[in-house]
Scaffold this motif. Structure first.
Motif, mmCIF file in Angstrom:
data_model
loop_
_atom_site.group_PDB
_atom_site.id
_atom_site.type_symbol
_atom_site.label_atom_id
_atom_site.label_comp_id
_atom_site.label_asym_id
_atom_site.label_seq_id
_atom_site.Cartn_x
_atom_site.Cartn_y
_atom_site.Cartn_z
ATOM 1 N N ALA A 39 0.842 -1.204 0.000
ATOM 2 C CA ALA A 39 0.000 0.000 0.000
ATOM 3 C C ALA A 39 0.874 1.251 0.000
ATOM 4 O O ALA A 39 1.976 1.268 0.566
ATOM 5 N N GLY A 40 0.370 2.281 -0.663
ATOM 6 C CA GLY A 40 1.030 3.581 -0.639
ATOM 7 C C GLY A 40 2.397 3.590 -1.288
ATOM 8 O O GLY A 40 3.305 4.313 -0.834
ATOM 9 N N ILE A 41 2.565 2.840 -2.364
ATOM 10 C CA ILE A 41 3.862 2.784 -3.046
ATOM 11 C C ILE A 41 4.120 4.114 -3.758
ATOM 12 O O ILE A 41 3.267 4.619 -4.493
ATOM 13 N N ARG A 42 5.294 4.652 -3.537
ATOM 14 C CA ARG A 42 5.709 5.875 -4.210
ATOM 15 C C ARG A 42 6.793 5.534 -5.227
ATOM 16 O O ARG A 42 7.784 4.891 -4.900
ATOM 17 N N VAL A 43 6.593 5.957 -6.457
ATOM 18 C CA VAL A 43 7.552 5.666 -7.514
ATOM 19 C C VAL A 43 8.793 6.526 -7.329
ATOM 20 O O VAL A 43 8.701 7.739 -7.105
ATOM 21 N N ASP A 108 3.406 10.917 -9.356
ATOM 22 C CA ASP A 108 3.321 11.261 -7.931
ATOM 23 C C ASP A 108 2.129 10.618 -7.222
ATOM 24 O O ASP A 108 1.900 10.870 -6.034
ATOM 25 N N GLU A 109 1.366 9.752 -7.915
ATOM 26 C CA GLU A 109 0.203 9.144 -7.280
ATOM 27 C C GLU A 109 0.607 7.916 -6.459
ATOM 28 O O GLU A 109 1.362 7.061 -6.945
ATOM 29 N N PRO A 110 0.113 7.795 -5.219
ATOM 30 C CA PRO A 110 0.435 6.618 -4.395
ATOM 31 C C PRO A 110 -0.319 5.398 -4.903
ATOM 32 O O PRO A 110 -1.515 5.452 -5.176
ATOM 33 N N LEU A 111 0.375 4.275 -5.019
ATOM 34 C CA LEU A 111 -0.192 3.070 -5.604
ATOM 35 C C LEU A 111 -0.421 1.997 -4.550
ATOM 36 O O LEU A 111 0.434 1.746 -3.700
ATOM 37 N N ASP A 112 -1.586 1.372 -4.614
ATOM 38 C CA ASP A 112 -1.858 0.156 -3.848
ATOM 39 C C ASP A 112 -1.875 -0.991 -4.854
ATOM 40 O O ASP A 112 -2.614 -0.948 -5.847
ATOM 41 N N GLY A 139 -8.477 3.812 -3.977
ATOM 42 C CA GLY A 139 -9.651 2.964 -4.145
ATOM 43 C C GLY A 139 -10.114 2.784 -5.571
ATOM 44 O O GLY A 139 -11.006 1.965 -5.834
ATOM 45 N N GLU A 140 -9.519 3.497 -6.516
ATOM 46 C CA GLU A 140 -9.900 3.385 -7.929
ATOM 47 C C GLU A 140 -8.913 2.466 -8.651
ATOM 48 O O GLU A 140 -7.708 2.750 -8.684
ATOM 49 N N THR A 141 -9.410 1.385 -9.226
ATOM 50 C CA THR A 141 -8.538 0.502 -9.998
ATOM 51 C C THR A 141 -8.157 1.194 -11.302
ATOM 52 O O THR A 141 -9.016 1.555 -12.104
#
Length: 285
Positions: A39-43, A108-112, A139-141
């Motif tokens: 959760a909350g992966i930052r590139v 810059d979007e955090p990825l789950d 929450g959006e795929t």
């Protein structure tokens, strides 16, 4: 009930490959009911730039769709390296990949990200399985990938296979770009992807696994195709699919040919003489 395991960081792929030789798989017809997530992966922007340079993507504010596969890949390996996973990790061949990109994903979007295995089934040359990866933002795929891996074994000659679309229409397409892939291409891609599978690194490590030379990563070849087609592909609503046909031995010279339609492209990556198909890529929207 599915066992949900959330990891704080990415699994160590070098450690997974180092211990994979100790696993031989088993005869089970069932898959472990487990899902690995982060959760909350930052590139990391530097990592993204390095990947983009190797695969020839332009550096923009959005992630290449194949880069999201890269984010999910360590979780795939975590699933496949588990004690109860029926197929051995070493020697598994990536035969097909499908990507559904709902919308552009900002750097810059955090990825789950979540990954699980499904649909263990026979293949005419052994058994195959799908590793499903999903990436969401708040929450959006936004992205979904399905990677199909083959483990060679008992043959099932009557099993239906997922064959690529015919490339006959490409016979009339003019010659596309030629790419010169150096002997170290696998190491260059491994350095930015973390995929140090020995079949890609050097001939000395590929030979014990049945390959006379190192072979290019399938996802490297796929990424190069998508990077080449980038200006002709939509930013949203893209479904992309690749069938890996014959390995690209390193070093090698390959050629890309593409037919363009209103809402579809069909490409073949082949050797310089056009006698061997290495990959077939279909994009639709």
């Amino acid at each position: 009930m599915t066992k949900e395991i959330t990891l704080d960081g990415a699994p160590d792929l070098r450690r997974i490959y180092a211990t994979a030789a100790l696993r031989r798989g088993n005869d089970s017809d069932t898959l472990p009911d487990v899902r690995y997530s982060r959760a909350g992966i930052r590139v990391d922007v530097d990592d993204l730039v390095a990947y983009s340079r190797v695969c020839r993507f332009p550096v923009t504010g959005a992630l290449p769709s194949t880069y999201l596969h890269l984010v999910a890949f360590p979780l795939q390996m975590q699933v496949m390296s588990g004690d109860r996973f029926p197929l051995p990790l070493l020697g598994a061949v990536h035969v097909e990949n499908r990507i559904e990109a709902t919308r552009p994903v900002g750097v810059d979007e955090p990825l789950d990200v979540s990954v699980w295995a499904q649909d263990l089934r026979p293949h005419r040359r052994g058994r195959q399985v799908d590793l499903v990866s999903e990436a969401s933002v708040r929450g959006e795929t936004v992205w979904r990938g399905i990677s199909t891996y083959l483990s060679r074994g008992t043959e099932h000659a009557d099993t239906e296979s997922s064959d690529p679309p015919s490339t006959e229409q490409l016979a009339s397409v003019g010659a596309g770009p030629l790419w010169l892939l150096a002997e170290g291409t696998g190491r260059s891609y491994a350095a930015v992807s973390g995929d140090w599978n020995p079949i890609h690194v050097h001939a000395l490590t590929a030979r014990p696994l049945g390959f006379p030379t190192a072979i290019a990563h399938g996802m490297y070849s796929y990424a190069r195709v998508l990077a080449s087609l980038g200006p002709r592909l939509p930013a949203s609503g893209l479904t992309s699919r690749v069938w890996f046909r014959k390995p690209v031995r390193l070093p090698s010279t390959v050629r890309l040919r593409t037919a363009f339609e209103r809402s579809r492209t069909l490409s073949v990556l082949e050797n310089a003489t056009g006698e061997i198909e290495h990959a077939v890529v279909e994009n639709s929207w």
